[in-house]
Design a protein around this motif. Sequence first.
Motif, PDB file in Angstrom:
ATOM      1  N   SER A   4     -22.687  27.609  82.387  1.00 38.81           N
ATOM      2  CA  SER A   4     -22.568  28.049  83.769  1.00 38.81           C
ATOM      3  C   SER A   4     -22.549  29.576  83.777  1.00 38.81           C
ATOM      4  CB  SER A   4     -21.276  27.527  84.384  1.00 38.81           C
ATOM      5  OG  SER A   4     -21.036  28.179  85.619  1.00 38.81           O
ATOM      6  N   PHE A   5     -23.279  30.154  84.712  1.00 35.30           N
ATOM      7  CA  PHE A   5     -23.280  31.620  84.842  1.00 35.30           C
ATOM      8  C   PHE A   5     -22.342  32.083  85.963  1.00 35.30           C
ATOM      9  CE2 PHE A   5     -27.186  30.690  82.620  1.00 35.30           C
ATOM     10  CZ  PHE A   5     -27.209  31.662  81.637  1.00 35.30           C
ATOM     11  N   SER A   6     -21.628  31.141  86.588  1.00 27.89           N
ATOM     12  CA  SER A   6     -20.702  31.509  87.662  1.00 27.89           C
ATOM     13  C   SER A   6     -19.645  32.468  87.134  1.00 27.89           C
ATOM     14  CB  SER A   6     -20.020  30.262  88.225  1.00 27.89           C
ATOM     15  OG  SER A   6     -20.943  29.466  88.916  1.00 27.89           O
ATOM     16  N   GLY A   7     -19.417  33.539  87.894  1.00 27.82           N
ATOM     17  CA  GLY A   7     -18.413  34.524  87.488  1.00 27.82           C
ATOM     18  C   GLY A   7     -18.851  35.411  86.340  1.00 27.82           C
ATOM     19  N   ALA A  59     -41.791  35.873  87.325  1.00 28.09           N
ATOM     20  CA  ALA A  59     -42.833  36.850  86.969  1.00 28.09           C
ATOM     21  C   ALA A  59     -42.363  37.828  85.895  1.00 28.09           C
ATOM     22  CB  ALA A  59     -43.245  37.622  88.221  1.00 28.09           C
ATOM     23  N   TYR A  60     -41.052  38.069  85.802  1.00 35.27           N
ATOM     24  CA  TYR A  60     -40.477  39.043  84.870  1.00 35.27           C
ATOM     25  C   TYR A  60     -40.296  38.380  83.502  1.00 35.27           C
ATOM     26  CZ  TYR A  60     -37.086  42.443  82.991  1.00 35.27           C
ATOM     27  OH  TYR A  60     -36.440  43.371  82.228  1.00 35.27           O
ATOM     28  N   LYS A  61     -40.595  39.122  82.435  1.00 33.66           N
ATOM     29  CA  LYS A  61     -40.472  38.541  81.091  1.00 33.66           C
ATOM     30  C   LYS A  61     -39.285  39.165  80.350  1.00 33.66           C
ATOM     31  CE  LYS A  61     -43.025  37.308  76.924  1.00 33.66           C
ATOM     32  NZ  LYS A  61     -44.289  37.351  76.193  1.00 33.66           N
ATOM     33  N   THR A  62     -38.277  38.345  80.024  1.00 34.63           N
ATOM     34  CA  THR A  62     -37.131  38.833  79.254  1.00 34.63           C
ATOM     35  C   THR A  62     -37.453  38.745  77.757  1.00 34.63           C
ATOM     36  OG1 THR A  62     -36.173  36.601  79.390  1.00 34.63           O
ATOM     37  CG2 THR A  62     -35.344  38.242  80.932  1.00 34.63           C
ATOM     38  N   HIS A  63     -36.769  39.546  76.965  1.00 38.00           N
ATOM     39  CA  HIS A  63     -36.973  39.544  75.518  1.00 38.00           C
ATOM     40  C   HIS A  63     -36.309  38.293  74.921  1.00 38.00           C
ATOM     41  CE1 HIS A  63     -36.893  40.828  71.317  1.00 38.00           C
ATOM     42  NE2 HIS A  63     -37.752  41.787  71.651  1.00 38.00           N
ATOM     43  N   PRO A  64     -36.961  37.633  73.948  1.00 35.78           N
ATOM     44  CA  PRO A  64     -36.357  36.406  73.385  1.00 35.78           C
ATOM     45  C   PRO A  64     -34.989  36.645  72.740  1.00 35.78           C
ATOM     46  CG  PRO A  64     -38.296  37.114  72.105  1.00 35.78           C
ATOM     47  CD  PRO A  64     -38.283  37.902  73.362  1.00 35.78           C
ATOM     48  N   ASP A  65     -34.717  37.880  72.302  1.00 37.18           N
ATOM     49  CA  ASP A  65     -33.416  38.177  71.689  1.00 37.18           C
ATOM     50  C   ASP A  65     -32.414  38.763  72.683  1.00 37.18           C
ATOM     51  OD1 ASP A  65     -34.114  37.243  69.251  1.00 37.18           O
ATOM     52  OD2 ASP A  65     -34.655  39.186  68.405  1.00 37.18           O
ATOM     53  N   ALA A  66     -32.762  38.742  73.979  1.00 39.12           N
ATOM     54  CA  ALA A  66     -31.854  39.323  74.978  1.00 39.12           C
ATOM     55  C   ALA A  66     -30.585  38.477  75.056  1.00 39.12           C
ATOM     56  CB  ALA A  66     -32.536  39.383  76.329  1.00 39.12           C
ATOM     57  N   TYR A  67     -29.466  39.133  74.925  1.00 33.19           N
ATOM     58  CA  TYR A  67     -28.164  38.475  74.888  1.00 33.19           C
ATOM     59  C   TYR A  67     -27.797  37.939  76.278  1.00 33.19           C
ATOM     60  CZ  TYR A  67     -23.026  38.481  74.904  1.00 33.19           C
ATOM     61  OH  TYR A  67     -21.708  38.172  75.067  1.00 33.19           O
ATOM     62  N   LYS A  68     -27.651  36.631  76.403  1.00 36.63           N
ATOM     63  CA  LYS A  68     -27.234  35.978  77.650  1.00 36.63           C
ATOM     64  C   LYS A  68     -28.244  36.104  78.785  1.00 36.63           C
ATOM     65  CE  LYS A  68     -23.300  37.434  78.970  1.00 36.63           C
ATOM     66  NZ  LYS A  68     -22.021  37.562  79.677  1.00 36.63           N
ATOM     67  N   VAL A  69     -29.453  36.585  78.504  1.00 35.31           N
ATOM     68  CA  VAL A  69     -30.424  36.753  79.595  1.00 35.31           C
ATOM     69  C   VAL A  69     -31.693  35.984  79.252  1.00 35.31           C
ATOM     70  CG1 VAL A  69     -31.621  38.384  81.093  1.00 35.31           C
ATOM     71  CG2 VAL A  69     -29.531  39.084  79.956  1.00 35.31           C
ATOM     72  N   ASN A  70     -31.903  34.891  79.967  1.00 36.93           N
ATOM     73  CA  ASN A  70     -33.083  34.055  79.784  1.00 36.93           C
ATOM     74  C   ASN A  70     -33.585  33.767  81.196  1.00 36.93           C
ATOM     75  OD1 ASN A  70     -34.462  31.458  79.842  1.00 36.93           O
ATOM     76  ND2 ASN A  70     -33.931  31.268  77.677  1.00 36.93           N
ATOM     77  N   ASN A  71     -34.759  34.345  81.548  1.00 35.52           N
ATOM     78  CA  ASN A  71     -35.171  34.286  82.954  1.00 35.52           C
ATOM     79  C   ASN A  71     -35.323  32.856  83.472  1.00 35.52           C
ATOM     80  OD1 ASN A  71     -37.366  34.101  81.232  1.00 35.52           O
ATOM     81  ND2 ASN A  71     -38.732  35.348  82.485  1.00 35.52           N
ATOM     82  N   ALA A  72     -35.856  31.950  82.653  1.00 36.94           N
ATOM     83  CA  ALA A  72     -36.041  30.565  83.105  1.00 36.94           C
ATOM     84  C   ALA A  72     -34.695  29.889  83.357  1.00 36.94           C
ATOM     85  CB  ALA A  72     -36.831  29.779  82.051  1.00 36.94           C
ATOM     86  N   LEU A  73     -33.732  30.140  82.469  1.00 37.15           N
ATOM     87  CA  LEU A  73     -32.405  29.540  82.585  1.00 37.15           C
ATOM     88  C   LEU A  73     -31.677  30.063  83.831  1.00 37.15           C
ATOM     89  CD1 LEU A  73     -31.142  27.542  80.548  1.00 37.15           C
ATOM     90  CD2 LEU A  73     -29.862  29.454  79.594  1.00 37.15           C
ATOM     91  N   LEU A  74     -31.774  31.379  84.050  1.00 41.30           N
ATOM     92  CA  LEU A  74     -31.121  31.985  85.212  1.00 41.30           C
ATOM     93  C   LEU A  74     -31.732  31.459  86.511  1.00 41.30           C
ATOM     94  CD1 LEU A  74     -30.913  35.650  83.877  1.00 41.30           C
ATOM     95  CD2 LEU A  74     -28.979  34.130  84.272  1.00 41.30           C
ATOM     96  N   SER A  75     -33.045  31.320  86.520  1.00 46.02           N
ATOM     97  CA  SER A  75     -33.742  30.829  87.710  1.00 46.02           C
ATOM     98  C   SER A  75     -33.330  29.388  88.006  1.00 46.02           C
ATOM     99  CB  SER A  75     -35.255  30.917  87.472  1.00 46.02           C
ATOM    100  OG  SER A  75     -35.947  30.526  88.627  1.00 46.02           O
ATOM    101  N   GLU A  76     -33.240  28.568  86.955  1.00 45.80           N
ATOM    102  CA  GLU A  76     -32.827  27.168  87.133  1.00 45.80           C
ATOM    103  C   GLU A  76     -31.394  27.098  87.667  1.00 45.80           C
ATOM    104  OE1 GLU A  76     -31.967  23.139  84.507  1.00 45.80           O
ATOM    105  OE2 GLU A  76     -32.854  24.882  83.511  1.00 45.80           O
ATOM    106  N   PHE A  77     -30.543  27.973  87.177  1.00 44.69           N
ATOM    107  CA  PHE A  77     -29.141  27.983  87.613  1.00 44.69           C
ATOM    108  C   PHE A  77     -29.048  28.310  89.110  1.00 44.69           C
ATOM    109  CE2 PHE A  77     -25.098  30.311  88.262  1.00 44.69           C
ATOM    110  CZ  PHE A  77     -24.224  29.271  87.966  1.00 44.69           C
ATOM    111  N   ILE A  78     -29.791  29.321  89.545  1.00 45.16           N
ATOM    112  CA  ILE A  78     -29.770  29.702  90.970  1.00 45.16           C
ATOM    113  C   ILE A  78     -30.240  28.527  91.825  1.00 45.16           C
ATOM    114  CG2 ILE A  78     -30.851  31.205  92.695  1.00 45.16           C
ATOM    115  CD1 ILE A  78     -30.978  33.365  90.428  1.00 45.16           C
ATOM    116  N   THR A  79     -31.324  27.875  91.413  1.00 48.57           N
ATOM    117  CA  THR A  79     -31.866  26.745  92.178  1.00 48.57           C
ATOM    118  C   THR A  79     -30.849  25.614  92.271  1.00 48.57           C
ATOM    119  OG1 THR A  79     -34.088  27.347  91.410  1.00 48.57           O
ATOM    120  CG2 THR A  79     -33.805  25.134  92.320  1.00 48.57           C
TER     121      THR A  79
END
Length: 934
Positions: free
Chosen positions: A681-684, A750-770
């Motif tokens: 969960s990304f809440s908080g 549309a934005y591409k995050t780095h595969p080694d980005a700590y806690k930042v995965n654009n697909a995961l964040l987008s799914e969470f918001i939805t």
Amino acid sequence: MSTQSVIKFAQELLVDEEGTPISPTLINSKIDQVLAFKPAWKQDFDRDAAVTELVRRFSLWVGIDTKISSDEGHKPWLNSARKGDWRYWQRYREYLEAKMSVVAVDGLDRSTDTILDMLEDPLRDGQWDRRGLVVGHVQSGKTGNYTGLICKAADAGYKIVIVLAGLHNNLRSQTQMRLDEGFLGYETRPIADDIRQIGVGLIDRDPFIRPNYVTNRTNNGDFSTARANNLGITPEQRPWLFVVKKNKTVLERLLGWLRQHVADGKDEHGRKIIQRLPLLLIDDEADHASVDTGEQVFDEEGLPDPDYQPKAINSLTRKILHTFARSAYVGYTATPFANIFIHERGATTDEGPDLFPSAFIVNLAAPSSYIGPAQIFGLKNGAERSDGLPLYREVDDHVSEDGKGGWMPHSHKNGYVPKIGRKSGIPASLEKAIYSFLLTCAVRHLRGQSEEHSSMLIHVTRFTSVQKAVHERVDEFLREVKQRLTRRIGNSETETLLRDLWEEDFIPTTEAAAHDFSHLSGDPEIPDWDDVLNGLLSVINDIDVRMINGTAKDALDYADRKGLKVIAVGGDKLSRGLTLEGLCTSYFLRTSKMYDSLMQMGRWFGYRPGYIDLCRLYTTSELADWFGHIADAAEELRQEFDLMAEAGATPREYGLKVQSHPVLMVTSRLKMRSSKSLMLSFSGQVSETITLHKEPAVLERNCAALASLIDGLGQGEINPQRERDGSVQQWRGVLWDSVPASQVTAFLAAYKTHPDAYKVNNALLSEFITKMNAYGELTEFSVALIGARGGATFDVTKTISIEMLKRSAKGAPDRYSIGRLLSPRDETIDLSSEEYSEALRLTQLSWKPDPARSKSETPPTDPSGPSIRTVRGQRHPERGLLLLYVLDPKEAELGDELPPVVAMGLSFPASDSGTKVEYRVTNILWNQEYGGAD
């Protein structure tokens, strides 16, 4: 010895000067009083060293512990009257005061009182079972804390004390030696004919309070049925101490003996139990081996399968606890994630409940002399990372550019023979690290610390066969250096290398430490080069190279020798629990990125009085980056812990929160009992891109994604201003409010995050918001494009320009890594004045001083990230915050031709919806990226 005695008595006289500033003049007058009383101590007395040590002790301050607890079934019992005649604690306190600041000992006294009071009164009748977890900073003195707890528990009436001490014989033996000194008061030997009193036994020699022992300090001194059968345990007798390995055979032996020889009753199922003797079980490194990594099944009501068979160590630990009608379990760790993953309702018929800390979790604060990840790698400080101590030196010559060749390739196997085209057979960086250790030993000798231990750690592989090859090469290299320097043949080149290192590295570092970190380093003396060389010639033949691993017999005999100087080559045994006394120099290449494994390998954390400026950490830029992430993650979790403690949360509520924390993307998956996925969960939470791409095509794509988003937002608020507690804050940039979530998820797609980005995965964040939108949360966003005064201008769209941020590049060359992107201040950009004040109030209410986290003894003047997100969740659960930045590649020295670098941060309001998204990764991929679980 006379110097230590004078320090002890002068400290006691200075304690009586309450309210008077402790100055060198006052210290000298108290020293004179002591020497007038004991003139014999003038011989060999080092006044300068005594004054320096007393100044250090009286400038120390200790933070305040934080706790989360549940009083279900508990009766508070501890009061000052109960402590009136506690002799075990009193002698341990006196023993500590000879070595430590009274301030630190007072802190330990408070801390152990808090923990003991949350356990049950050992004199309370009936059946009871309390389980807790104590979380300390790595190498911050957890052993000293549980030794104090054991002393007090024995004073209170606990009769059986079992300490689970690691997986290896020499770690168990080291723990036994420390408890011999701090609790038993005598050396434990296989044959107890000749009692040699040590430690606390020299303070109170009364044989009638001497605790009994079953295990001893020898390497093979673990629990033995044959020896135990000669013992008769009765409730009238003094307490009994067992220090045992986390080993299936040993624990089975101990359990069998307890049931056969100590049990005095049966429960309703006919199981043999011990009713008359209350048990205290201390689990050292409680997240290691004690956690059940099996997959327990729960039914629809969340009830566990009663026939489930846990893993061996977990099962036997629980069976031992379950054999006592009255028991207390306290786990100690610096990395509690695995323990939080224990199912709080996990129980079986044979084992009883799992080891979830249902009674309490305590976060120990550290004294101001502690040096941890935050001190070495810096802290988040607004939008920047504050500088850490200047002790890290980059290693990049151990492996080829692709990671597949060179001296120590990333994926080498057991049996690999390290080779490099150098005469010594080791990289230049390792030679330099060894030279650095030699200089450190020499300077410590000149500073009057020659009787203190000095150690160097070489940790480059987990394979014993490869360690053996490294040990041979290092030993041979050191032998040659010794011969050249002591025989004065072919010595000029070596002396030149040493002198260059002294002048180019040691002198500037010591000067910087004295200027920037004087509270840790004091005002260290910088000797002349000729004195350093002569000091080195005095100590170099005392330096040994040892191999320390699961099979090595070469244990570190710190207890038997003064001033041991050792280069320790090792692996897993060095990574967990085993303390390297006086660790000065570390050469560290292991590539595990697991949060808990990396933290535990941080043997260089701890206390370095009078020699911190001489310490060095040689490691890769990637590992240094990861330690920075870890320092941030640890602070983030402690801030959330503080908030929940202030809100009166229980361990169960905290456990549920941590079980879905995004930081778990970098912790040991095996202990999460899940081989396929994590539910996060990304809440908080806040997610920010601090690892970014460098490829022009990706950067162009991200610029286009930003332009597309901004073009669709319409008119925004230019250079927004907000009133903040009587002052005005302003941002350079544009703020848009009430932006539909669909536009933010389109940007993330549309934005591409780095595969080694700590806690930042654009697909995961987008799914969470939805997913959150289904609950009416995160349906809209505030979007802020934030610039920096004085930066070069970048046209984001035809109508909007922004001044680019300057962020220097750090770490691995294949990416653009920065220390920190956003500031907590930026997270307040869309808060009203009243919401800002509430976030600041929450921050100050939950704040506890802890020098391992911050130098400040005063409450913060800005709201913390977790508090901001808590208020956002209370007031606006429907509104998230997207922060956008553009970084200047020229200022980062990435090259003139690169497009600007778009970076982002997402701040999510706290929520009770329980919404989670699945983070999937196969075990094969996980092991390639993070290494196997420890």
